[in-house]
Design a protein around this motif. Structure first.
Motif, PDB file in Angstrom:
ATOM      1  N   SER A   4      -2.740 -47.354  29.819  1.00 45.75           N
ATOM      2  CA  SER A   4      -3.609 -47.165  28.659  1.00 45.75           C
ATOM      3  C   SER A   4      -4.953 -46.607  29.090  1.00 45.75           C
ATOM      4  CB  SER A   4      -3.855 -48.497  27.956  1.00 45.75           C
ATOM      5  OG  SER A   4      -2.664 -48.993  27.428  1.00 45.75           O
ATOM      6  N   LYS A   5      -5.497 -45.741  28.258  1.00 40.13           N
ATOM      7  CA  LYS A   5      -6.837 -45.210  28.508  1.00 40.13           C
ATOM      8  C   LYS A   5      -7.882 -46.268  28.155  1.00 40.13           C
ATOM      9  CE  LYS A   5      -9.655 -41.203  27.475  1.00 40.13           C
ATOM     10  NZ  LYS A   5      -9.734 -39.915  26.792  1.00 40.13           N
ATOM     11  N   PHE A   6      -7.567 -47.111  27.178  1.00 41.12           N
ATOM     12  CA  PHE A   6      -8.475 -48.167  26.724  1.00 41.12           C
ATOM     13  C   PHE A   6      -7.760 -49.513  26.782  1.00 41.12           C
ATOM     14  CE2 PHE A   6      -9.715 -44.281  24.511  1.00 41.12           C
ATOM     15  CZ  PHE A   6     -11.060 -44.219  24.834  1.00 41.12           C
ATOM     16  N   THR A   7      -8.538 -50.587  26.838  1.00 41.69           N
ATOM     17  CA  THR A   7      -7.971 -51.938  26.803  1.00 41.69           C
ATOM     18  C   THR A   7      -8.306 -52.574  25.462  1.00 41.69           C
ATOM     19  OG1 THR A   7      -9.939 -53.028  27.695  1.00 41.69           O
ATOM     20  CG2 THR A   7      -8.314 -52.204  29.299  1.00 41.69           C
ATOM     21  N   ILE A   8      -7.580 -53.613  25.120  1.00 43.21           N
ATOM     22  CA  ILE A   8      -7.812 -54.323  23.861  1.00 43.21           C
ATOM     23  C   ILE A   8      -9.216 -54.916  23.821  1.00 43.21           C
ATOM     24  CG2 ILE A   8      -6.898 -56.554  24.596  1.00 43.21           C
ATOM     25  CD1 ILE A   8      -6.170 -55.021  21.176  1.00 43.21           C
ATOM     26  N   ASP A   9      -9.769 -55.257  24.986  1.00 40.88           N
ATOM     27  CA  ASP A   9     -11.108 -55.849  25.043  1.00 40.88           C
ATOM     28  C   ASP A   9     -12.207 -54.821  24.774  1.00 40.88           C
ATOM     29  OD1 ASP A   9     -10.064 -58.374  25.624  1.00 40.88           O
ATOM     30  OD2 ASP A   9      -9.964 -57.908  27.759  1.00 40.88           O
ATOM     31  N   GLU A  10     -11.923 -53.547  24.969  1.00 42.01           N
ATOM     32  CA  GLU A  10     -12.901 -52.484  24.704  1.00 42.01           C
ATOM     33  C   GLU A  10     -12.950 -52.104  23.223  1.00 42.01           C
ATOM     34  OE1 GLU A  10     -13.068 -49.398  28.244  1.00 42.01           O
ATOM     35  OE2 GLU A  10     -10.995 -49.830  27.633  1.00 42.01           O
ATOM     36  N   ILE A  11     -11.889 -52.402  22.500  1.00 40.40           N
ATOM     37  CA  ILE A  11     -11.775 -52.007  21.103  1.00 40.40           C
ATOM     38  C   ILE A  11     -12.077 -53.207  20.212  1.00 40.40           C
ATOM     39  CG2 ILE A  11     -10.229 -51.096  19.344  1.00 40.40           C
ATOM     40  CD1 ILE A  11      -8.592 -49.850  21.668  1.00 40.40           C
ATOM     41  N   HIS A  12     -12.993 -53.014  19.265  1.00 33.81           N
ATOM     42  CA  HIS A  12     -13.407 -54.105  18.383  1.00 33.81           C
ATOM     43  C   HIS A  12     -13.123 -53.747  16.922  1.00 33.81           C
ATOM     44  CE1 HIS A  12     -15.350 -56.026  21.762  1.00 33.81           C
ATOM     45  NE2 HIS A  12     -15.917 -54.859  22.047  1.00 33.81           N
ATOM     46  N   ILE A  13     -13.012 -54.755  16.096  1.00 34.49           N
ATOM     47  CA  ILE A  13     -12.823 -54.536  14.667  1.00 34.49           C
ATOM     48  C   ILE A  13     -14.037 -53.762  14.150  1.00 34.49           C
ATOM     49  CG2 ILE A  13     -12.681 -55.692  12.421  1.00 34.49           C
ATOM     50  CD1 ILE A  13     -11.045 -57.883  13.890  1.00 34.49           C
ATOM     51  N   GLY A  14     -13.779 -52.708  13.402  1.00 40.12           N
ATOM     52  CA  GLY A  14     -14.841 -51.840  12.898  1.00 40.12           C
ATOM     53  C   GLY A  14     -14.972 -50.551  13.691  1.00 40.12           C
ATOM     54  N   ASP A  15     -14.487 -50.533  14.938  1.00 40.86           N
ATOM     55  CA  ASP A  15     -14.487 -49.303  15.724  1.00 40.86           C
ATOM     56  C   ASP A  15     -13.495 -48.317  15.120  1.00 40.86           C
ATOM     57  OD1 ASP A  15     -16.276 -50.477  17.449  1.00 40.86           O
ATOM     58  OD2 ASP A  15     -14.834 -50.808  19.062  1.00 40.86           O
ATOM     59  N   GLU A  16     -13.648 -47.050  15.473  1.00 48.03           N
ATOM     60  CA  GLU A  16     -12.734 -46.030  14.974  1.00 48.03           C
ATOM     61  C   GLU A  16     -11.993 -45.400  16.143  1.00 48.03           C
ATOM     62  OE1 GLU A  16     -15.154 -43.492  12.549  1.00 48.03           O
ATOM     63  OE2 GLU A  16     -15.070 -44.910  10.900  1.00 48.03           O
ATOM     64  N   ASP A  61      -1.535 -46.074  22.910  1.00 50.72           N
ATOM     65  CA  ASP A  61      -1.505 -44.796  22.203  1.00 50.72           C
ATOM     66  C   ASP A  61      -2.888 -44.307  21.777  1.00 50.72           C
ATOM     67  OD1 ASP A  61       1.229 -44.670  22.471  1.00 50.72           O
ATOM     68  OD2 ASP A  61       1.625 -45.541  20.502  1.00 50.72           O
ATOM     69  N   VAL A  62      -3.918 -45.120  21.963  1.00 50.28           N
ATOM     70  CA  VAL A  62      -5.280 -44.719  21.602  1.00 50.28           C
ATOM     71  C   VAL A  62      -5.781 -43.705  22.623  1.00 50.28           C
ATOM     72  CG1 VAL A  62      -7.672 -45.527  21.345  1.00 50.28           C
ATOM     73  CG2 VAL A  62      -5.776 -46.903  20.459  1.00 50.28           C
ATOM     74  N   ILE A  63      -6.241 -42.530  22.117  1.00 53.52           N
ATOM     75  CA  ILE A  63      -6.713 -41.478  23.029  1.00 53.52           C
ATOM     76  C   ILE A  63      -8.215 -41.249  22.942  1.00 53.52           C
ATOM     77  CG2 ILE A  63      -4.513 -40.267  23.180  1.00 53.52           C
ATOM     78  CD1 ILE A  63      -5.565 -38.311  21.078  1.00 53.52           C
ATOM     79  N   ASN A  64      -8.859 -41.788  21.899  1.00 50.11           N
ATOM     80  CA  ASN A  64     -10.301 -41.646  21.770  1.00 50.11           C
ATOM     81  C   ASN A  64     -10.836 -42.834  20.980  1.00 50.11           C
ATOM     82  OD1 ASN A  64     -12.866 -40.653  21.900  1.00 50.11           O
ATOM     83  ND2 ASN A  64     -12.435 -38.729  20.850  1.00 50.11           N
ATOM     84  N   LEU A  65     -12.037 -43.262  21.340  1.00 47.47           N
ATOM     85  CA  LEU A  65     -12.642 -44.433  20.720  1.00 47.47           C
ATOM     86  C   LEU A  65     -14.078 -44.105  20.335  1.00 47.47           C
ATOM     87  CD1 LEU A  65     -12.738 -47.527  20.110  1.00 47.47           C
ATOM     88  CD2 LEU A  65     -13.384 -47.842  22.496  1.00 47.47           C
ATOM     89  N   GLU A  66     -14.422 -44.424  19.100  1.00 51.45           N
ATOM     90  CA  GLU A  66     -15.803 -44.267  18.630  1.00 51.45           C
ATOM     91  C   GLU A  66     -16.303 -45.647  18.227  1.00 51.45           C
ATOM     92  OE1 GLU A  66     -17.698 -42.247  14.822  1.00 51.45           O
ATOM     93  OE2 GLU A  66     -16.836 -40.802  16.235  1.00 51.45           O
ATOM     94  N   LYS A  67     -17.258 -46.155  18.996  1.00 51.90           N
ATOM     95  CA  LYS A  67     -17.796 -47.492  18.747  1.00 51.90           C
ATOM     96  C   LYS A  67     -18.602 -47.512  17.457  1.00 51.90           C
ATOM     97  CE  LYS A  67     -16.796 -49.898  22.464  1.00 51.90           C
ATOM     98  NZ  LYS A  67     -16.040 -51.124  22.341  1.00 51.90           N
ATOM     99  N   ASN A  68     -18.519 -48.614  16.756  1.00 47.00           N
ATOM    100  CA  ASN A  68     -19.295 -48.806  15.541  1.00 47.00           C
ATOM    101  C   ASN A  68     -20.304 -49.906  15.824  1.00 47.00           C
ATOM    102  OD1 ASN A  68     -20.273 -48.913  12.997  1.00 47.00           O
ATOM    103  ND2 ASN A  68     -18.421 -49.652  12.041  1.00 47.00           N
ATOM    104  N   TYR A  69     -21.546 -49.497  16.090  1.00 51.03           N
ATOM    105  CA  TYR A  69     -22.594 -50.443  16.410  1.00 51.03           C
ATOM    106  C   TYR A  69     -23.386 -50.785  15.143  1.00 51.03           C
ATOM    107  CZ  TYR A  69     -21.655 -49.115  21.203  1.00 51.03           C
ATOM    108  OH  TYR A  69     -21.045 -48.882  22.406  1.00 51.03           O
ATOM    109  N   LEU A  70     -23.690 -52.040  14.998  1.00 51.46           N
ATOM    110  CA  LEU A  70     -24.497 -52.476  13.861  1.00 51.46           C
ATOM    111  C   LEU A  70     -25.966 -52.397  14.231  1.00 51.46           C
ATOM    112  CD1 LEU A  70     -22.499 -55.621  12.694  1.00 51.46           C
ATOM    113  CD2 LEU A  70     -22.485 -53.353  11.688  1.00 51.46           C
ATOM    114  N   ALA A  71     -26.776 -51.888  13.342  1.00 49.88           N
ATOM    115  CA  ALA A  71     -28.223 -51.821  13.560  1.00 49.88           C
ATOM    116  C   ALA A  71     -28.889 -52.949  12.771  1.00 49.88           C
ATOM    117  CB  ALA A  71     -28.769 -50.474  13.122  1.00 49.88           C
ATOM    118  N   PHE A  72     -29.694 -53.718  13.448  1.00 47.73           N
ATOM    119  CA  PHE A  72     -30.390 -54.834  12.783  1.00 47.73           C
ATOM    120  C   PHE A  72     -31.850 -54.502  12.628  1.00 47.73           C
ATOM    121  CE2 PHE A  72     -26.735 -56.916  14.726  1.00 47.73           C
ATOM    122  CZ  PHE A  72     -26.236 -57.583  13.640  1.00 47.73           C
TER     123      PHE A  72
END
Length: 72
Positions: A4-16, A61-72
């Motif tokens: 895998s290019k990414f691990t489950i720990d790198e991917i979070h709910i809300g990421d694309e 199967d994930v080939i690209n990840l875009e993090k969704n960061y929350l701004a406070f």
């Protein structure tokens, strides 16, 4: 076995994510992660241009990840 290019720990709910073309869905759009099913599967959804769908994909199967960061 394919690594895998990414691990489950790198991917979070809300990421694309983008995933491999082996799945019968629209691939040129990012899908939002809405749930982690296990250590190797995600439920993703898309809501773009009148198209709304949910799909289950493997993390490998994930080939690209875009993090969704929350701004406070």
């Amino acid at each position: 076995m394919e690594k895998s290019k990414f691990t489950i720990d790198e991917i979070h709910i809300g990421d694309e994510v983008l995933f491999k073309d082996a799945h019968p869905v629209q691939h040129n759009l990012f899908w939002r992660v809405i749930h982690k099913l296990s250590r190797n599967r995600l439920i993703v959804e898309i809501r773009e241009m009148g198209y709304a769908e949910k799909y289950i994909v493997y993390v490998k199967d994930v080939i690209n990840l875009e993090k969704n960061y929350l701004a406070f």
